[in-house]
Design a protein around this motif. Sequence first.
Motif, PDB file in Angstrom:
ATOM      1  N   GLY A 131       0.815  -1.206   0.000  1.00  0.00           N
ATOM      2  CA  GLY A 131       0.000   0.000   0.000  1.00  0.00           C
ATOM      3  C   GLY A 131       0.847   1.254   0.000  1.00  0.00           C
ATOM      4  N   LYS A 132       2.176   1.080  -0.021  1.00  0.00           N
ATOM      5  CA  LYS A 132       3.093   2.227   0.011  1.00  0.00           C
ATOM      6  C   LYS A 132       4.244   2.007  -0.964  1.00  0.00           C
ATOM      7  CE  LYS A 132       2.357   3.497   4.821  1.00  0.00           C
ATOM      8  NZ  LYS A 132       2.018   4.889   4.888  1.00  0.00           N
ATOM      9  N   ILE A 133       4.728   3.113  -1.497  1.00  0.00           N
ATOM     10  CA  ILE A 133       5.966   3.097  -2.275  1.00  0.00           C
ATOM     11  C   ILE A 133       6.848   4.214  -1.721  1.00  0.00           C
ATOM     12  CG2 ILE A 133       4.933   2.140  -4.366  1.00  0.00           C
ATOM     13  CD1 ILE A 133       4.893   4.938  -5.566  1.00  0.00           C
ATOM     14  N   GLU A 134       8.130   4.121  -1.982  1.00  0.00           N
ATOM     15  CA  GLU A 134       9.054   5.158  -1.540  1.00  0.00           C
ATOM     16  C   GLU A 134       9.627   5.853  -2.766  1.00  0.00           C
ATOM     17  OE1 GLU A 134      11.484   2.623   1.033  1.00  0.00           O
ATOM     18  OE2 GLU A 134      10.756   3.859   2.692  1.00  0.00           O
ATOM     19  N   VAL A 135       9.690   7.197  -2.702  1.00  0.00           N
ATOM     20  CA  VAL A 135      10.086   8.023  -3.846  1.00  0.00           C
ATOM     21  C   VAL A 135      11.214   8.966  -3.454  1.00  0.00           C
ATOM     22  CG1 VAL A 135       9.258   9.685  -5.567  1.00  0.00           C
ATOM     23  CG2 VAL A 135       7.664   8.019  -4.614  1.00  0.00           C
ATOM     24  N   ALA A 136      12.155   9.156  -4.371  1.00  0.00           N
ATOM     25  CA  ALA A 136      13.199  10.177  -4.223  1.00  0.00           C
ATOM     26  C   ALA A 136      13.400  10.840  -5.579  1.00  0.00           C
ATOM     27  CB  ALA A 136      14.499   9.565  -3.732  1.00  0.00           C
ATOM     28  N   VAL A 137      13.915  12.077  -5.570  1.00  0.00           N
ATOM     29  CA  VAL A 137      14.191  12.782  -6.821  1.00  0.00           C
ATOM     30  C   VAL A 137      15.688  12.992  -7.025  1.00  0.00           C
ATOM     31  CG1 VAL A 137      11.969  13.926  -7.023  1.00  0.00           C
ATOM     32  CG2 VAL A 137      13.800  15.033  -5.738  1.00  0.00           C
ATOM     33  N   ASP A 138      16.478  12.505  -6.083  1.00  0.00           N
ATOM     34  CA  ASP A 138      17.923  12.652  -6.159  1.00  0.00           C
ATOM     35  C   ASP A 138      18.544  11.469  -5.417  1.00  0.00           C
ATOM     36  OD1 ASP A 138      20.641  13.391  -5.503  1.00  0.00           O
ATOM     37  OD2 ASP A 138      20.104  15.459  -5.951  1.00  0.00           O
ATOM     38  N   ARG A 139      19.618  10.945  -5.927  1.00  0.00           N
ATOM     39  CA  ARG A 139      20.261   9.782  -5.311  1.00  0.00           C
ATOM     40  C   ARG A 139      20.863  10.083  -3.944  1.00  0.00           C
ATOM     41  NH1 ARG A 139      20.353   5.564  -8.901  1.00  0.00           N
ATOM     42  NH2 ARG A 139      19.935   6.182 -11.040  1.00  0.00           N
ATOM     43  N   ASP A 140      21.040  11.350  -3.631  1.00  0.00           N
ATOM     44  CA  ASP A 140      21.646  11.731  -2.357  1.00  0.00           C
ATOM     45  C   ASP A 140      20.632  12.116  -1.288  1.00  0.00           C
ATOM     46  OD1 ASP A 140      24.179  11.333  -3.430  1.00  0.00           O
ATOM     47  OD2 ASP A 140      24.295  13.386  -4.176  1.00  0.00           O
ATOM     48  N   THR A 141      19.350  11.901  -1.550  1.00  0.00           N
ATOM     49  CA  THR A 141      18.339  12.279  -0.564  1.00  0.00           C
ATOM     50  C   THR A 141      17.597  11.049  -0.062  1.00  0.00           C
ATOM     51  OG1 THR A 141      16.672  12.673  -2.279  1.00  0.00           O
ATOM     52  CG2 THR A 141      17.980  14.564  -1.575  1.00  0.00           C
ATOM     53  N   ALA A 142      16.967  11.217   1.061  1.00  0.00           N
ATOM     54  CA  ALA A 142      16.186  10.121   1.652  1.00  0.00           C
ATOM     55  C   ALA A 142      14.915   9.889   0.841  1.00  0.00           C
ATOM     56  CB  ALA A 142      15.836  10.472   3.093  1.00  0.00           C
ATOM     57  N   LEU A 143      14.453   8.675   0.908  1.00  0.00           N
ATOM     58  CA  LEU A 143      13.196   8.318   0.251  1.00  0.00           C
ATOM     59  C   LEU A 143      12.018   8.824   1.076  1.00  0.00           C
ATOM     60  CD1 LEU A 143      14.288   4.696  -0.547  1.00  0.00           C
ATOM     61  CD2 LEU A 143      13.689   6.368  -2.287  1.00  0.00           C
ATOM     62  N   LYS A 144      10.968   9.256   0.387  1.00  0.00           N
ATOM     63  CA  LYS A 144       9.733   9.659   1.052  1.00  0.00           C
ATOM     64  C   LYS A 144       8.704   8.553   0.841  1.00  0.00           C
ATOM     65  CE  LYS A 144       9.623  14.670   1.115  1.00  0.00           C
ATOM     66  NZ  LYS A 144       8.832  15.843   0.716  1.00  0.00           N
ATOM     67  N   SER A 145       8.063   8.144   1.910  1.00  0.00           N
ATOM     68  CA  SER A 145       7.037   7.116   1.824  1.00  0.00           C
ATOM     69  C   SER A 145       5.725   7.743   1.361  1.00  0.00           C
ATOM     70  CB  SER A 145       6.854   6.458   3.195  1.00  0.00           C
ATOM     71  OG  SER A 145       5.913   5.425   3.099  1.00  0.00           O
ATOM     72  N   VAL A 146       5.096   7.115   0.374  1.00  0.00           N
ATOM     73  CA  VAL A 146       3.853   7.621  -0.201  1.00  0.00           C
ATOM     74  C   VAL A 146       2.817   6.498  -0.186  1.00  0.00           C
ATOM     75  CG1 VAL A 146       2.783   8.617  -2.265  1.00  0.00           C
ATOM     76  CG2 VAL A 146       5.173   9.145  -1.725  1.00  0.00           C
ATOM     77  N   THR A 147       1.650   6.777   0.377  1.00  0.00           N
ATOM     78  CA  THR A 147       0.552   5.809   0.374  1.00  0.00           C
ATOM     79  C   THR A 147      -0.088   5.789  -1.009  1.00  0.00           C
ATOM     80  OG1 THR A 147       0.130   6.174   2.713  1.00  0.00           O
ATOM     81  CG2 THR A 147      -1.669   5.218   1.428  1.00  0.00           C
ATOM     82  N   VAL A 148      -0.338   4.600  -1.535  1.00  0.00           N
ATOM     83  CA  VAL A 148      -0.967   4.454  -2.842  1.00  0.00           C
ATOM     84  C   VAL A 148      -2.480   4.484  -2.652  1.00  0.00           C
ATOM     85  CG1 VAL A 148      -1.230   3.006  -4.884  1.00  0.00           C
ATOM     86  CG2 VAL A 148       0.975   3.076  -3.688  1.00  0.00           C
ATOM     87  N   LYS A 149      -3.117   5.561  -3.130  1.00  0.00           N
ATOM     88  CA  LYS A 149      -4.580   5.665  -3.054  1.00  0.00           C
ATOM     89  C   LYS A 149      -5.180   4.600  -3.959  1.00  0.00           C
ATOM     90  CE  LYS A 149      -4.407  10.568  -2.142  1.00  0.00           C
ATOM     91  NZ  LYS A 149      -4.491  11.898  -2.724  1.00  0.00           N
ATOM     92  N   GLY A 150      -6.161   3.880  -3.439  1.00  0.00           N
ATOM     93  CA  GLY A 150      -6.756   2.788  -4.196  1.00  0.00           C
ATOM     94  C   GLY A 150      -6.025   1.475  -3.991  1.00  0.00           C
ATOM     95  N   GLY A 151      -4.981   1.491  -3.163  1.00  0.00           N
ATOM     96  CA  GLY A 151      -4.170   0.296  -2.902  1.00  0.00           C
ATOM     97  C   GLY A 151      -4.764  -0.526  -1.805  1.00  0.00           C
TER      98      GLY A 151
END
Length: 175
Positions: A131-151
């Motif tokens: 029900g969650k994925i983790e996203v980052a926009v740069d290899r040097d930053t921490a991942l942000k956990s995101v809840t998948v709506k509809g998951g």
Amino acid sequence: MSKKTVKVAVASLIAAGALAATAGPALAQATQPAAAKIAPCTASALKFEAGTVSRPINHVLIKATNTSKKTCDFSAETYPLLRLHKDQQAVTPVVDGSEPQAVVTIAPGESAYAGLTLSAADSSEKGFKTGKIEVAVDRDTALKSVTVKGGPVFIQPGVAKVTYWQDNPADALLW
């Protein structure tokens, strides 16, 4: 005015026109102010959302909204860096051919999108639900956990791929 004076005047105008035509672009560039440099988007400047979509099946749409007061772009990483499972060793691969013609830039309040293919209807590969994925926009930053709506959604690790950042959701879901 004599014919000779007219010929000299015309020749001078033609020469001046040729000089302006060749120097014009350089002269125009020299007189215009330099464009403001746009900084790469950072995780702290973005709000992430993810949700299932009705079409295409087995896809999630990822949305990144610029919450800062400055325009940013995805020049540092041109696609989202995803971790779909805690044991995943590398980021989710990108879909070949989904690269936009230009780096996606988002003004304050605007969004960029990426499509995530979760599984294949014709694959027997085992997978998992999350029900969650983790996203980052740069290899040097921490991942942000995101809840998948509809998951929760079913993911086959060998099939899962993400598109490059797109400026509209329709392009993100083409792949």
